[in-house]
Design a protein around this motif. Structure first.
Motif, PDB file in Angstrom:
ATOM      1  N   ASP A  18      35.994  29.761  26.197  1.00  0.00           N
ATOM      2  CA  ASP A  18      36.861  30.914  26.450  1.00  0.00           C
ATOM      3  C   ASP A  18      36.432  31.662  27.706  1.00  0.00           C
ATOM      4  OD1 ASP A  18      38.112  30.196  24.100  1.00  0.00           O
ATOM      5  OD2 ASP A  18      37.354  31.882  22.936  1.00  0.00           O
ATOM      6  N   TYR A  19      35.129  31.792  27.910  1.00  0.00           N
ATOM      7  CA  TYR A  19      34.637  32.465  29.111  1.00  0.00           C
ATOM      8  C   TYR A  19      35.040  31.692  30.373  1.00  0.00           C
ATOM      9  CZ  TYR A  19      31.559  34.242  32.727  1.00  0.00           C
ATOM     10  OH  TYR A  19      31.088  34.750  33.913  1.00  0.00           O
ATOM     11  N   VAL A  20      34.841  30.392  30.362  1.00  0.00           N
ATOM     12  CA  VAL A  20      35.190  29.566  31.525  1.00  0.00           C
ATOM     13  C   VAL A  20      36.698  29.624  31.788  1.00  0.00           C
ATOM     14  CG1 VAL A  20      35.291  27.201  32.399  1.00  0.00           C
ATOM     15  CG2 VAL A  20      33.191  28.061  31.389  1.00  0.00           C
ATOM     16  N   ALA A  21      37.496  29.592  30.734  1.00  0.00           N
ATOM     17  CA  ALA A  21      38.949  29.660  30.908  1.00  0.00           C
ATOM     18  C   ALA A  21      39.361  30.998  31.517  1.00  0.00           C
ATOM     19  CB  ALA A  21      39.646  29.449  29.566  1.00  0.00           C
ATOM     20  N   LEU A  22      38.792  32.088  31.028  1.00  0.00           N
ATOM     21  CA  LEU A  22      39.108  33.405  31.579  1.00  0.00           C
ATOM     22  C   LEU A  22      38.722  33.495  33.046  1.00  0.00           C
ATOM     23  CD1 LEU A  22      40.076  36.345  31.298  1.00  0.00           C
ATOM     24  CD2 LEU A  22      37.749  36.920  30.518  1.00  0.00           C
ATOM     25  N   LYS A  23      37.508  33.053  33.369  1.00  0.00           N
ATOM     26  CA  LYS A  23      37.039  33.107  34.756  1.00  0.00           C
ATOM     27  C   LYS A  23      37.903  32.238  35.668  1.00  0.00           C
ATOM     28  CE  LYS A  23      34.250  35.061  36.321  1.00  0.00           C
ATOM     29  NZ  LYS A  23      34.525  36.336  37.017  1.00  0.00           N
ATOM     30  N   THR A  24      38.302  31.086  35.192  1.00  0.00           N
ATOM     31  CA  THR A  24      39.154  30.204  35.990  1.00  0.00           C
ATOM     32  C   THR A  24      40.483  30.886  36.300  1.00  0.00           C
ATOM     33  OG1 THR A  24      38.144  28.214  35.051  1.00  0.00           O
ATOM     34  CG2 THR A  24      40.337  27.961  36.037  1.00  0.00           C
ATOM     35  N   LEU A  25      41.096  31.485  35.301  1.00  0.00           N
ATOM     36  CA  LEU A  25      42.379  32.159  35.518  1.00  0.00           C
ATOM     37  C   LEU A  25      42.236  33.367  36.434  1.00  0.00           C
ATOM     38  CD1 LEU A  25      43.824  31.906  31.908  1.00  0.00           C
ATOM     39  CD2 LEU A  25      44.517  30.573  33.916  1.00  0.00           C
ATOM     40  N   GLN A  26      41.092  34.074  36.336  1.00  0.00           N
ATOM     41  CA  GLN A  26      40.869  35.230  37.192  1.00  0.00           C
ATOM     42  C   GLN A  26      40.531  34.830  38.629  1.00  0.00           C
ATOM     43  OE1 GLN A  26      37.819  37.222  34.880  1.00  0.00           O
ATOM     44  NE2 GLN A  26      39.303  38.653  34.015  1.00  0.00           N
ATOM     45  N   ASP A  27      39.742  33.785  38.776  1.00  0.00           N
ATOM     46  CA  ASP A  27      39.240  33.398  40.097  1.00  0.00           C
ATOM     47  C   ASP A  27      40.168  32.457  40.869  1.00  0.00           C
ATOM     48  OD1 ASP A  27      37.034  34.894  39.401  1.00  0.00           O
ATOM     49  OD2 ASP A  27      35.745  33.170  38.982  1.00  0.00           O
ATOM     50  N   PRO A  29      44.004  32.194  41.178  1.00  0.00           N
ATOM     51  CA  PRO A  29      45.385  32.591  40.896  1.00  0.00           C
ATOM     52  C   PRO A  29      46.410  31.482  41.140  1.00  0.00           C
ATOM     53  CG  PRO A  29      44.473  33.827  42.759  1.00  0.00           C
ATOM     54  CD  PRO A  29      43.361  33.020  42.172  1.00  0.00           C
ATOM     55  N   ASP A  30      46.133  30.574  42.074  1.00  0.00           N
ATOM     56  CA  ASP A  30      47.065  29.465  42.301  1.00  0.00           C
ATOM     57  C   ASP A  30      47.122  28.543  41.085  1.00  0.00           C
ATOM     58  OD1 ASP A  30      47.634  30.447  44.804  1.00  0.00           O
ATOM     59  OD2 ASP A  30      46.267  29.089  45.855  1.00  0.00           O
ATOM     60  N   TYR A  31      45.974  28.322  40.473  1.00  0.00           N
ATOM     61  CA  TYR A  31      45.923  27.509  39.252  1.00  0.00           C
ATOM     62  C   TYR A  31      46.657  28.225  38.117  1.00  0.00           C
ATOM     63  CZ  TYR A  31      44.055  25.137  35.142  1.00  0.00           C
ATOM     64  OH  TYR A  31      43.933  24.477  33.939  1.00  0.00           O
ATOM     65  N   ASP A  36      52.545  30.010  34.939  1.00  0.00           N
ATOM     66  CA  ASP A  36      53.266  31.292  34.977  1.00  0.00           C
ATOM     67  C   ASP A  36      52.397  32.462  34.521  1.00  0.00           C
ATOM     68  OD1 ASP A  36      55.645  30.158  35.985  1.00  0.00           O
ATOM     69  OD2 ASP A  36      56.265  29.563  33.956  1.00  0.00           O
ATOM     70  N   ILE A  37      51.124  32.365  34.806  1.00  0.00           N
ATOM     71  CA  ILE A  37      50.185  33.456  34.503  1.00  0.00           C
ATOM     72  C   ILE A  37      49.929  34.210  35.800  1.00  0.00           C
ATOM     73  CG2 ILE A  37      47.855  34.033  33.744  1.00  0.00           C
ATOM     74  CD1 ILE A  37      47.975  31.498  31.991  1.00  0.00           C
ATOM     75  N   THR A  38      50.225  35.491  35.771  1.00  0.00           N
ATOM     76  CA  THR A  38      50.060  36.332  36.954  1.00  0.00           C
ATOM     77  C   THR A  38      48.734  37.089  36.864  1.00  0.00           C
ATOM     78  OG1 THR A  38      51.290  38.116  35.881  1.00  0.00           O
ATOM     79  CG2 THR A  38      52.552  36.590  37.272  1.00  0.00           C
ATOM     80  N   PRO A  39      48.213  37.510  38.003  1.00  0.00           N
ATOM     81  CA  PRO A  39      46.919  38.219  37.988  1.00  0.00           C
ATOM     82  C   PRO A  39      46.878  39.417  37.036  1.00  0.00           C
ATOM     83  CG  PRO A  39      47.466  37.612  40.229  1.00  0.00           C
ATOM     84  CD  PRO A  39      48.674  37.281  39.378  1.00  0.00           C
ATOM     85  N   ASP A  40      47.977  40.141  36.910  1.00  0.00           N
ATOM     86  CA  ASP A  40      47.974  41.307  36.014  1.00  0.00           C
ATOM     87  C   ASP A  40      47.812  40.915  34.545  1.00  0.00           C
ATOM     88  OD1 ASP A  40      50.785  40.386  36.512  1.00  0.00           O
ATOM     89  OD2 ASP A  40      51.224  41.876  34.959  1.00  0.00           O
ATOM     90  N   MET A  41      47.993  39.649  34.232  1.00  0.00           N
ATOM     91  CA  MET A  41      47.824  39.176  32.854  1.00  0.00           C
ATOM     92  C   MET A  41      46.364  38.875  32.521  1.00  0.00           C
ATOM     93  SD  MET A  41      50.945  36.486  32.582  1.00  0.00           S
ATOM     94  CE  MET A  41      52.566  36.944  32.053  1.00  0.00           C
ATOM     95  N   VAL A  42      45.533  38.649  33.549  1.00  0.00           N
ATOM     96  CA  VAL A  42      44.145  38.271  33.274  1.00  0.00           C
ATOM     97  C   VAL A  42      43.108  39.156  33.960  1.00  0.00           C
ATOM     98  CG1 VAL A  42      44.593  35.851  32.685  1.00  0.00           C
ATOM     99  CG2 VAL A  42      44.214  36.485  35.065  1.00  0.00           C
TER     100      VAL A  42
END
Length: 118
Positions: A18-27, A29-31, A36-42
């Motif tokens: 879960d930590y790696v997934a969160l960091k990936t989505l935060q770090d 944004p193109d991925y 369809d996950i926008t920066p404001d979601m993570v």
């Protein structure tokens, strides 16, 4: 029974995946955008400490990912090692930091929480 099923949780403080997934989505944004996950979601979300483990702190997943230099969900072997160690230490040595069971060992609190949920 009036209890819901299918609850999905994410616990980046104590679950390395879960930590790696969160960091990936935060770090990356193109991925994230591919899903369809926008920066404001993570971006607003930070690790919330739930369990304190001696020697690992109150964010054991973060500790293990940094210790093993896990950078991606593709680091499967390292993630498995991190998960196995984190979950074992969390259950056997962890102490709850929040909620009605704060201050109790995880191994004592878990069956009580399970009973409440059933």
């Amino acid at each position: 029974m009036n209890k819901g099923t299918g609850v999905v949780t994410s616990v980046p403080s104590d679950a390395p995946d879960d930590y790696v997934a969160l960091k990936t989505l935060q770090d990356k944004p193109d991925y994230a955008a591919k899903f369809d996950i926008t920066p404001d979601m993570v971006d607003p979300f930070q690790v919330v400490p739930i369990i304190e483990i001696e020697g690992y702190g109150d964010a054991s997943a973060v500790f293990m990912c940094e210790k093993l230099k896990i950078k991606s969900s593709k680091d499967k072997a390292k993630l498995t090692q991190a998960k196995d160690e984190t979950y074992l230490k969390g259950f056997t040595m962890g102490v709850m930091k929040v909620g009605p069971y704060a201050g109790q060992k995880v191994s004592d609190a878990k069956p009580k929480i399970k009973e409440e949920m059933i």
